[in-house]
Design a protein around this motif. Structure first.
Motif, PDB file in Angstrom:
ATOM      1  N   THR A  26       0.878  -1.151   0.000  1.00  0.00           N
ATOM      2  CA  THR A  26       0.000   0.000   0.000  1.00  0.00           C
ATOM      3  C   THR A  26       0.922   1.208   0.000  1.00  0.00           C
ATOM      4  O   THR A  26       1.697   1.391   0.925  1.00  0.00           O
ATOM      5  CB  THR A  26      -0.883   0.007   1.263  1.00  0.00           C
ATOM      6  N   THR A  81       3.086   0.101   3.243  1.00  0.00           N
ATOM      7  CA  THR A  81       3.150  -1.072   4.096  1.00  0.00           C
ATOM      8  C   THR A  81       3.158  -2.302   3.203  1.00  0.00           C
ATOM      9  O   THR A  81       2.336  -2.419   2.297  1.00  0.00           O
ATOM     10  CB  THR A  81       1.942  -1.126   5.052  1.00  0.00           C
ATOM     11  N   SER A  88      -3.141 -12.157   2.313  1.00  0.00           N
ATOM     12  CA  SER A  88      -4.096 -12.307   3.413  1.00  0.00           C
ATOM     13  C   SER A  88      -4.168 -11.058   4.284  1.00  0.00           C
ATOM     14  O   SER A  88      -4.993 -10.971   5.185  1.00  0.00           O
ATOM     15  CB  SER A  88      -3.717 -13.506   4.285  1.00  0.00           C
ATOM     16  N   GLY A  89      -3.261 -10.095   4.031  1.00  0.00           N
ATOM     17  CA  GLY A  89      -3.240  -8.864   4.816  1.00  0.00           C
ATOM     18  C   GLY A  89      -2.208  -8.860   5.927  1.00  0.00           C
ATOM     19  O   GLY A  89      -2.043  -7.859   6.611  1.00  0.00           O
ATOM     20  N   VAL A 137       1.281  -8.404   7.585  1.00  0.00           N
ATOM     21  CA  VAL A 137       2.424  -7.580   7.216  1.00  0.00           C
ATOM     22  C   VAL A 137       3.652  -8.446   6.988  1.00  0.00           C
ATOM     23  O   VAL A 137       3.777  -9.537   7.543  1.00  0.00           O
ATOM     24  CB  VAL A 137       2.727  -6.490   8.270  1.00  0.00           C
ATOM     25  N   ALA A 170       2.445  -6.148   2.671  1.00  0.00           N
ATOM     26  CA  ALA A 170       1.592  -7.193   3.244  1.00  0.00           C
ATOM     27  C   ALA A 170       1.446  -8.324   2.235  1.00  0.00           C
ATOM     28  O   ALA A 170       1.592  -8.117   1.030  1.00  0.00           O
ATOM     29  CB  ALA A 170       0.228  -6.619   3.599  1.00  0.00           C
ATOM     30  N   ASP A 171       1.134  -9.509   2.742  1.00  0.00           N
ATOM     31  CA  ASP A 171       0.854 -10.625   1.840  1.00  0.00           C
ATOM     32  C   ASP A 171      -0.626 -10.578   1.449  1.00  0.00           C
ATOM     33  O   ASP A 171      -1.374  -9.728   1.945  1.00  0.00           O
ATOM     34  CB  ASP A 171       1.274 -11.962   2.470  1.00  0.00           C
TER      35      ASP A 171
END
Length: 99
Positions: free
Chosen positions: A13, A33, A38-39, A41, A35-36
């Protein structure tokens, strides 16, 4: 389980922040940020910022919360590439930092 299932693509993001200086040249920050899908980090990911107009390249690493920042970036067009062990790399181009 197949190896390719275990590999996920990184997602960043990216926020662009402009901060004018006293000089005629404007600079700003590009932050985000990692992240993968799935959200979750991704800490310690290698993040590369490339100014596509000047070919200037800068590097940083995401912190334990997945956050990264490039400050003092001059106005222009950028590409951000993110790499981390166990993930396919991700690249976002067309990031425009305007004066």
């Amino acid at each position: 389980m197949r190896r390719w299932i275990l590999r996920a693509t990184l997602i960043a993001t990216i926020l662009i922040v402009i901060s004018p200086l006293l000089s005629a040249q404007q600079t700003g920050s590009i932050v985000g940020t990692v992240a993968d899908p799935s959200g979750a980090v991704v800490p310690h990911a290698k993040v590369t910022l490339t100014n596509t107009g000047t070919a200037d390249v800068r590097y940083t690493t995401s912190n334990p919360e997945g956050f990264f920042a490039f400050s003092g970036a001059v106005a222009g067009d950028y590409t951000v590439k993110i790499e981390s062990k166990g993930f396919r790399s991700a690249e976002q181009s067309g990031i425009h930092l305007s004066p």
